[in-house]
Design a protein around this motif. Structure first.
Motif, PDB file in Angstrom:
ATOM      1  N   LEU B 152       0.836  -1.211   0.000  1.00 57.83           N
ATOM      2  CA  LEU B 152       0.000   0.000   0.000  1.00 57.83           C
ATOM      3  C   LEU B 152       0.872   1.262   0.000  1.00 57.83           C
ATOM      4  O   LEU B 152       0.667   2.170  -0.816  1.00 57.83           O
ATOM      5  CB  LEU B 152      -0.914   0.010   1.229  1.00 57.83           C
ATOM      6  N   PHE B 153       1.850   1.303   0.886  1.00 58.09           N
ATOM      7  CA  PHE B 153       2.706   2.492   0.963  1.00 58.09           C
ATOM      8  C   PHE B 153       3.521   2.655  -0.325  1.00 58.09           C
ATOM      9  O   PHE B 153       3.707   3.774  -0.808  1.00 58.09           O
ATOM     10  CB  PHE B 153       3.647   2.410   2.169  1.00 58.09           C
ATOM     11  N   ALA B 154       4.021   1.557  -0.863  1.00 51.89           N
ATOM     12  CA  ALA B 154       4.819   1.650  -2.097  1.00 51.89           C
ATOM     13  C   ALA B 154       3.957   2.183  -3.241  1.00 51.89           C
ATOM     14  O   ALA B 154       4.418   2.998  -4.051  1.00 51.89           O
ATOM     15  CB  ALA B 154       5.389   0.279  -2.449  1.00 51.89           C
ATOM     16  N   ALA B 155       2.701   1.746  -3.303  1.00 53.24           N
ATOM     17  CA  ALA B 155       1.803   2.244  -4.357  1.00 53.24           C
ATOM     18  C   ALA B 155       1.496   3.724  -4.148  1.00 53.24           C
ATOM     19  O   ALA B 155       1.507   4.515  -5.094  1.00 53.24           O
ATOM     20  CB  ALA B 155       0.507   1.433  -4.358  1.00 53.24           C
ATOM     21  N   MET B 156       1.249   4.083  -2.888  1.00 51.72           N
ATOM     22  CA  MET B 156       0.951   5.489  -2.560  1.00 51.72           C
ATOM     23  C   MET B 156       2.103   6.401  -2.933  1.00 51.72           C
ATOM     24  O   MET B 156       1.912   7.512  -3.423  1.00 51.72           O
ATOM     25  CB  MET B 156       0.778   5.618  -1.040  1.00 51.72           C
ATOM     26  N   LEU B 157       3.317   5.920  -2.682  1.00 50.06           N
ATOM     27  CA  LEU B 157       4.502   6.758  -2.870  1.00 50.06           C
ATOM     28  C   LEU B 157       5.091   6.648  -4.272  1.00 50.06           C
ATOM     29  O   LEU B 157       6.098   7.282  -4.569  1.00 50.06           O
ATOM     30  CB  LEU B 157       5.581   6.357  -1.852  1.00 50.06           C
ATOM     31  N   ALA B 158       4.449   5.819  -5.101  1.00 44.91           N
ATOM     32  CA  ALA B 158       5.047   5.530  -6.411  1.00 44.91           C
ATOM     33  C   ALA B 158       5.347   6.795  -7.199  1.00 44.91           C
ATOM     34  O   ALA B 158       6.331   6.864  -7.923  1.00 44.91           O
ATOM     35  CB  ALA B 158       4.145   4.601  -7.209  1.00 44.91           C
ATOM     36  N   ARG B 159       4.499   7.802  -7.071  1.00 41.19           N
ATOM     37  CA  ARG B 159       4.704   9.014  -7.867  1.00 41.19           C
ATOM     38  C   ARG B 159       5.467  10.096  -7.098  1.00 41.19           C
ATOM     39  O   ARG B 159       5.657  11.192  -7.613  1.00 41.19           O
ATOM     40  CB  ARG B 159       3.356   9.545  -8.349  1.00 41.19           C
ATOM     41  N   SER B 160       5.894   9.747  -5.871  1.00 40.25           N
ATOM     42  CA  SER B 160       6.630  10.740  -5.079  1.00 40.25           C
ATOM     43  C   SER B 160       8.122  10.631  -5.381  1.00 40.25           C
ATOM     44  O   SER B 160       8.672   9.536  -5.466  1.00 40.25           O
ATOM     45  CB  SER B 160       6.379  10.486  -3.589  1.00 40.25           C
ATOM     46  N   GLN B 161       8.776  11.776  -5.514  1.00 44.52           N
ATOM     47  CA  GLN B 161      10.212  11.758  -5.791  1.00 44.52           C
ATOM     48  C   GLN B 161      11.001  11.306  -4.571  1.00 44.52           C
ATOM     49  O   GLN B 161      12.121  10.827  -4.706  1.00 44.52           O
ATOM     50  CB  GLN B 161      10.662  13.143  -6.232  1.00 44.52           C
ATOM     51  N   SER B 162      10.423  11.452  -3.376  1.00 42.25           N
ATOM     52  CA  SER B 162      11.139  11.068  -2.157  1.00 42.25           C
ATOM     53  C   SER B 162      10.747   9.674  -1.699  1.00 42.25           C
ATOM     54  O   SER B 162      10.872   9.349  -0.516  1.00 42.25           O
ATOM     55  CB  SER B 162      10.810  12.059  -1.031  1.00 42.25           C
ATOM     56  N   ARG B 163      10.258   8.839  -2.606  1.00 42.21           N
ATOM     57  CA  ARG B 163       9.717   7.545  -2.176  1.00 42.21           C
ATOM     58  C   ARG B 163      10.761   6.677  -1.481  1.00 42.21           C
ATOM     59  O   ARG B 163      10.443   5.951  -0.546  1.00 42.21           O
ATOM     60  CB  ARG B 163       9.074   6.810  -3.350  1.00 42.21           C
ATOM     61  N   ALA B 164      12.031   6.751  -1.928  1.00 44.87           N
ATOM     62  CA  ALA B 164      13.058   5.895  -1.333  1.00 44.87           C
ATOM     63  C   ALA B 164      13.255   6.232   0.146  1.00 44.87           C
ATOM     64  O   ALA B 164      13.564   5.358   0.944  1.00 44.87           O
ATOM     65  CB  ALA B 164      14.372   6.054  -2.094  1.00 44.87           C
ATOM     66  N   VAL B 165      13.069   7.505   0.489  1.00 45.36           N
ATOM     67  CA  VAL B 165      13.224   7.923   1.877  1.00 45.36           C
ATOM     68  C   VAL B 165      11.942   7.654   2.669  1.00 45.36           C
ATOM     69  O   VAL B 165      11.974   7.162   3.800  1.00 45.36           O
ATOM     70  CB  VAL B 165      13.556   9.444   1.927  1.00 45.36           C
ATOM     71  N   LEU B 166      10.821   7.963   2.037  1.00 42.23           N
ATOM     72  CA  LEU B 166       9.548   7.899   2.761  1.00 42.23           C
ATOM     73  C   LEU B 166       9.071   6.472   3.035  1.00 42.23           C
ATOM     74  O   LEU B 166       8.425   6.223   4.054  1.00 42.23           O
ATOM     75  CB  LEU B 166       8.466   8.658   1.986  1.00 42.23           C
ATOM     76  N   LEU B 167       9.399   5.541   2.132  1.00 41.21           N
ATOM     77  CA  LEU B 167       8.881   4.174   2.315  1.00 41.21           C
ATOM     78  C   LEU B 167       9.315   3.571   3.657  1.00 41.21           C
ATOM     79  O   LEU B 167       8.459   3.146   4.440  1.00 41.21           O
ATOM     80  CB  LEU B 167       9.279   3.282   1.137  1.00 41.21           C
ATOM     81  N   PRO B 168      10.610   3.538   3.981  1.00 37.35           N
ATOM     82  CA  PRO B 168      10.969   2.973   5.301  1.00 37.35           C
ATOM     83  C   PRO B 168      10.437   3.799   6.464  1.00 37.35           C
ATOM     84  O   PRO B 168      10.087   3.230   7.502  1.00 37.35           O
ATOM     85  CB  PRO B 168      12.508   2.979   5.286  1.00 37.35           C
ATOM     86  N   VAL B 169      10.354   5.122   6.272  1.00 37.42           N
ATOM     87  CA  VAL B 169       9.864   5.976   7.366  1.00 37.42           C
ATOM     88  C   VAL B 169       8.420   5.616   7.713  1.00 37.42           C
ATOM     89  O   VAL B 169       8.020   5.603   8.874  1.00 37.42           O
ATOM     90  CB  VAL B 169       9.976   7.473   6.957  1.00 37.42           C
ATOM     91  N   LEU B 170       7.631   5.293   6.699  1.00 35.74           N
ATOM     92  CA  LEU B 170       6.233   4.914   6.944  1.00 35.74           C
ATOM     93  C   LEU B 170       6.094   3.433   7.303  1.00 35.74           C
ATOM     94  O   LEU B 170       5.290   3.056   8.158  1.00 35.74           O
ATOM     95  CB  LEU B 170       5.382   5.202   5.690  1.00 35.74           C
ATOM     96  N   LEU B 171       6.889   2.612   6.618  1.00 36.35           N
ATOM     97  CA  LEU B 171       6.697   1.158   6.721  1.00 36.35           C
ATOM     98  C   LEU B 171       7.045   0.596   8.102  1.00 36.35           C
ATOM     99  O   LEU B 171       6.249  -0.138   8.703  1.00 36.35           O
ATOM    100  CB  LEU B 171       7.554   0.477   5.640  1.00 36.35           C
ATOM    101  N   TYR B 172       8.223   0.955   8.624  1.00 36.40           N
ATOM    102  CA  TYR B 172       8.676   0.288   9.846  1.00 36.40           C
ATOM    103  C   TYR B 172       7.851   0.628  11.085  1.00 36.40           C
ATOM    104  O   TYR B 172       7.529  -0.284  11.862  1.00 36.40           O
ATOM    105  CB  TYR B 172      10.173   0.532  10.055  1.00 36.40           C
ATOM    106  N   PRO B 173       7.499   1.891  11.305  1.00 34.24           N
ATOM    107  CA  PRO B 173       6.674   2.140  12.510  1.00 34.24           C
ATOM    108  C   PRO B 173       5.367   1.353  12.508  1.00 34.24           C
ATOM    109  O   PRO B 173       4.912   0.895  13.556  1.00 34.24           O
ATOM    110  CB  PRO B 173       6.404   3.650  12.441  1.00 34.24           C
ATOM    111  N   VAL B 174       4.771   1.194  11.329  1.00 32.97           N
ATOM    112  CA  VAL B 174       3.477   0.495  11.273  1.00 32.97           C
ATOM    113  C   VAL B 174       3.657  -1.011  11.414  1.00 32.97           C
ATOM    114  O   VAL B 174       2.849  -1.686  12.059  1.00 32.97           O
ATOM    115  CB  VAL B 174       2.744   0.839   9.949  1.00 32.97           C
ATOM    116  N   THR B 175       4.723  -1.546  10.835  1.00 31.76           N
ATOM    117  CA  THR B 175       4.874  -3.011  10.833  1.00 31.76           C
ATOM    118  C   THR B 175       5.705  -3.526  12.009  1.00 31.76           C
ATOM    119  O   THR B 175       5.894  -4.740  12.123  1.00 31.76           O
ATOM    120  CB  THR B 175       5.524  -3.493   9.510  1.00 31.76           C
TER     121      THR B 175
END
Lengths: 242, 227
Positions: B152-175
């Motif tokens: 879900l987060f990867a799809a959401m961030l797919a069009r964001s230029q900062s996706r490489a940074v944002l994905l772990p920032v969002l992913l780990y706290p939730v999981t």
């Protein structure tokens, strides 16, 4: 769970009406109070300089972008109301060709035929490959194709499900002379089949004589383009000079 | 339901076909996970004896980071030719597209898990395989939860230029609850006397998170994909 519209589609529309549509990206205005109507059996040119808002308007008509203000109606329904039924009636060819480079030409078309739930998919895909003049390269990965070949394949992918509303963004890009003629003939066929076609292009000489009318977009607004008095390019230049 | 499954299957098959041709994700993630286990083996094996109880942490750290790598690239591919929009334009339930992408990620992570468990067993003389059934259950359950949120987060961030940074920032706290439960369940399995009751408790906790995560991600995918 809903079935695909191709299988059981009660939704059809005779015209698409864009009413006072604006689209903003933050403080940047891509479109401002744009109104236009597309009718069945019409090929309409969408003209304008770079950054005029043509691709945004196509995205709005394809229901991929929501308007900031105003409405887009397909017959009597909005995109939200029609949902997946509408998406099954749209075909959009954009700058990005939306093909998977690792897959072969046939696999790309097979995949989209499957997504659209098309009956007799194998026959449709074979016919599409013939029309794209890629039947002999059907088993080759798309990443080995030239831009023109990919453009032809992407056009066939766009038209594979026989959409009511066909939205083409610079469809002549990368095409050789023969392919341009074939595309022009295809556009005429779409008009004969009573499809609505909107073509955004800078290739004015190529579409002159094919389009029934043209709409000018300028800085996100609909401009005035003379209906007669010279070639399409001459009228376009005159409109921009005003 | 049949139509939903058909679309999910089509999307998963397409992703696997692309992966078989490019082998990009499988090579990257397996190479990363292998390097990770090797580095830990130098740090935690002294005079041929591994430190007690480190295997559980190593397995889950390797999987989490390898999974993040796979998630990021899986949607970058769709962006290459803007194919994600072609998927979203198809007249299908978008949640079926989500499930198809999710299944592809889960299968890829399963391959990485097999490699990681094998290497950890080899380098740390671990008893992981002795509890193969419960370990597989923990890994499978945690992979579904982790991959659901990540997809879900990867799809959401797919069009964001900062996706490489944002994905772990969002992913780990939730999981993090899933990862902590996975580590705890594995520690219970690796004890001198494997504590199956405790392992079952952690497995049930992961299953609970799976239900919550799957429900939320299926519910939010369509609105989040609207531009």
């Amino acid at each position: 769970m809903s079935a695909t519209p191709a299988a059981e589609d009660p939704f059809d529309f005779e015209q698409v009406t864009v009413s006072n549509v604006s689209r903003h990206y933050g403080r940047r205005r891509a479109l401002t109070r744009v109104s236009l109507t597309l009718r069945r059996g019409e090929v309409v040119g969408l003209l304008g300089p770079n950054g005029a808002g043509k691709s945004t308007l196509l995205g709005l008509l394809a229901s991929l972008i929501a308007p900031s203000a105003g409405t887009v109606r397909y017959g009597d329904r909005t995109a939200d109301a029609a949902g997946a039924l509408l998406r099954g009636r749209l075909g959009l060819l954009s700058h990005e060709l939306r093909l998977y480079p690792e897959l072969t030409a046939r696999e790309n078309l097979d995949f989209f035929a499957g997504l659209y739930g098309l009956p007799d998919a194998a026959a449709r895909v074979s016919a599409a490959l013939e029309r794209a003049r890629l039947a002999d390269r059907a088993g080759d990965a798309v990443q080995g194709f030239s831009r023109g070949m990919r453009q032809r394949l992407a056009l066939e992918r766009t038209l594979l499900h026989d959409p009511r509303l066909v939205l083409l963004d610079e469809p002549f890009t990368g095409l050789d002379e023969g392919s341009c003629r074939a595309l022009a003939s295809r556009l005429r066929d779409l008009r004969s089949a009573r499809r609505m076609v909107l073509v955004a292009t800078h290739d004015l000489d190529l579409i002159d004589g094919i389009v029934d009318r043209a709409v000018l977009l300028r800085r996100g607004r609909v401009g005035t383009l003379a209906e007669a008095g010279g070639t399409l390019r001459e009228r376009y230049r005159a409109a921009l000079a005003e | 339901m049949g139509e939903f499954c058909r679309i999910a299957w089509l999307v998963m098959r397409k992703d696997l076909r692309v992966e078989v041709r490019s082998r990009e994700l499988v090579y990257t993630t397996v190479f990363f996970a292998t390097s990770c286990v090797l580095v830990f083996s130098f740090a935690f094996v002294r005079e041929g004896r591994p430190l007690a109880g480190v295997e559980a942490g190593i397995v889950w750290v390797a999987l989490a980071y390898a999974g993040q790598l796979a998630l990021g690239r899986a949607f970058e591919r769709e962006l290459g030719q803007d194919a994600l929009r072609a998927l979203l334009l198809a007249p299908v339930e978008r949640s079926a597209i989500f499930v198809g992408k999710l299944l592809g990620i889960v299968l890829l992570m399963a391959i990485v898990e097999v490699v990681v468990v094998f290497l950890v067993t080899l380098f740390f003389s671990s008893a992981l395989i002795e509890q193969a059934f419960w370990l597989a259950a923990l890994l499978a359950a945690a992979t579904v939860g982790f991959a659901a949120v990540g997809t879900l987060f990867a799809a959401m961030l797919a069009r964001s230029q900062s996706r490489a940074v944002l994905l772990p920032v969002l992913l780990y706290p939730v999981t993090i609850p899933v990862l902590v439960a996975g580590v705890s369940g594995t520690i219970a399995l690796l004890a001198a006397e494997p504590n199956l009751d405790q392992a079952r408790f952690w497995l049930a906790l992961i299953a609970f998170f799976d239900v919550v995560f799957l429900t939320l991600t299926l519910w939010t995918f369509e609105p989040l994909m609207a531009e």
